[in-house]
Design a protein around this motif. Structure first.
Motif, mmCIF file in Angstrom:
data_model
loop_
_atom_site.group_PDB
_atom_site.id
_atom_site.type_symbol
_atom_site.label_atom_id
_atom_site.label_comp_id
_atom_site.label_asym_id
_atom_site.label_seq_id
_atom_site.Cartn_x
_atom_site.Cartn_y
_atom_site.Cartn_z
ATOM 1 N N ALA A 58 10.854 -4.567 -3.982
ATOM 2 C CA ALA A 58 9.763 -4.787 -4.925
ATOM 3 C C ALA A 58 8.402 -4.386 -4.342
ATOM 4 O O ALA A 58 7.442 -4.205 -5.086
ATOM 5 N N MET A 59 8.323 -4.219 -3.038
ATOM 6 C CA MET A 59 7.046 -3.890 -2.388
ATOM 7 C C MET A 59 6.800 -2.390 -2.260
ATOM 8 O O MET A 59 5.712 -1.978 -1.880
ATOM 9 N N SER A 60 7.800 -1.566 -2.553
ATOM 10 C CA SER A 60 7.638 -0.126 -2.379
ATOM 11 C C SER A 60 8.272 0.623 -3.542
ATOM 12 O O SER A 60 9.360 0.258 -3.992
ATOM 13 N N PRO A 61 7.622 1.688 -3.998
ATOM 14 C CA PRO A 61 8.230 2.492 -5.064
ATOM 15 C C PRO A 61 9.337 3.412 -4.542
ATOM 16 O O PRO A 61 10.063 4.007 -5.313
ATOM 17 N N LYS A 62 9.488 3.507 -3.204
ATOM 18 C CA LYS A 62 10.505 4.385 -2.630
ATOM 19 C C LYS A 62 11.872 3.724 -2.648
ATOM 20 O O LYS A 62 11.992 2.503 -2.636
ATOM 21 N N ARG A 63 12.910 4.567 -2.635
ATOM 22 C CA ARG A 63 14.284 4.086 -2.577
ATOM 23 C C ARG A 63 14.491 3.360 -1.260
ATOM 24 O O ARG A 63 14.107 3.832 -0.202
ATOM 25 N N LEU A 64 15.107 2.214 -1.309
ATOM 26 C CA LEU A 64 15.402 1.417 -0.126
ATOM 27 C C LEU A 64 16.670 1.939 0.529
ATOM 28 O O LEU A 64 17.705 2.064 -0.131
ATOM 29 N N ILE A 65 16.586 2.265 1.814
ATOM 30 C CA ILE A 65 17.775 2.734 2.522
ATOM 31 C C ILE A 65 18.609 1.538 2.976
ATOM 32 O O ILE A 65 18.134 0.406 2.999
ATOM 33 N N ASP A 66 19.824 1.813 3.347
ATOM 34 C CA ASP A 66 20.692 0.804 3.946
ATOM 35 C C ASP A 66 20.687 1.070 5.448
ATOM 36 O O ASP A 66 21.273 2.063 5.897
#
Length: 132
Positions: A58-66
């Motif tokens: 929710a803090m970043s518009p970028k895709r969250l990596i694993d």
């Protein structure tokens, strides 16, 4: 005022992650911890924020990596001795982490590496200054 860095890391469960980091020498900061996040103190200037993946996303518009399968960052901590490096690795493995590589001694820099249970990578090291 001391300049302070907060490194935010995505984790599956903030409480479990906080327990892991406490086991390797971090101290929990209840003033900045909540249900979905845990602030952990390494030193006066270095802190990490363990954020459950949904809160982190929710803090970043970028895709969250694993971080278990992709590298986003590797953090290194300089410790006071080779023995302290070895002790941190032992504590990390005992608390559910995984050693990434054994001891390396390269010109006075002794290092090892581990990842936390969520896959975030750390490289504790000791630098032995050359004798003058």
């Amino acid at each position: 005022m001391t300049r302070t860095i907060y490194i935010s890391l995505p984790v599956e469960h903030a409480g479990r992650a906080a327990d892991f980091y406490a086991a390797i020498g971090f101290e929990r900061d209840p003033a900045f911890s909540g249900e979905n996040h845990a602030a952990m103190i390494w030193s006066e200037a270095i802190r990490i924020m363990l954020m459950q993946r949904e809160a982190f996303a929710a803090m970043s518009p970028k895709r969250l990596i694993d971080p278990r399968i992709e590298a986003g960052a590797l953090m290194a901590l300089m410790l006071e001795s080779r023995e302290a490096v070895d002790a941190m690795i032992a504590a990390a493995v005992a608390a559910g982490g995984r050693e990434l590589h054994g001891a390396e001694d390269e010109g006075g820099v002794y290092s090892r590496a581990f990842e936390d249970p969520d896959g975030n990578g750390w490289g504790p090291f000791h630098f032995a200054a050359p004798a003058s």
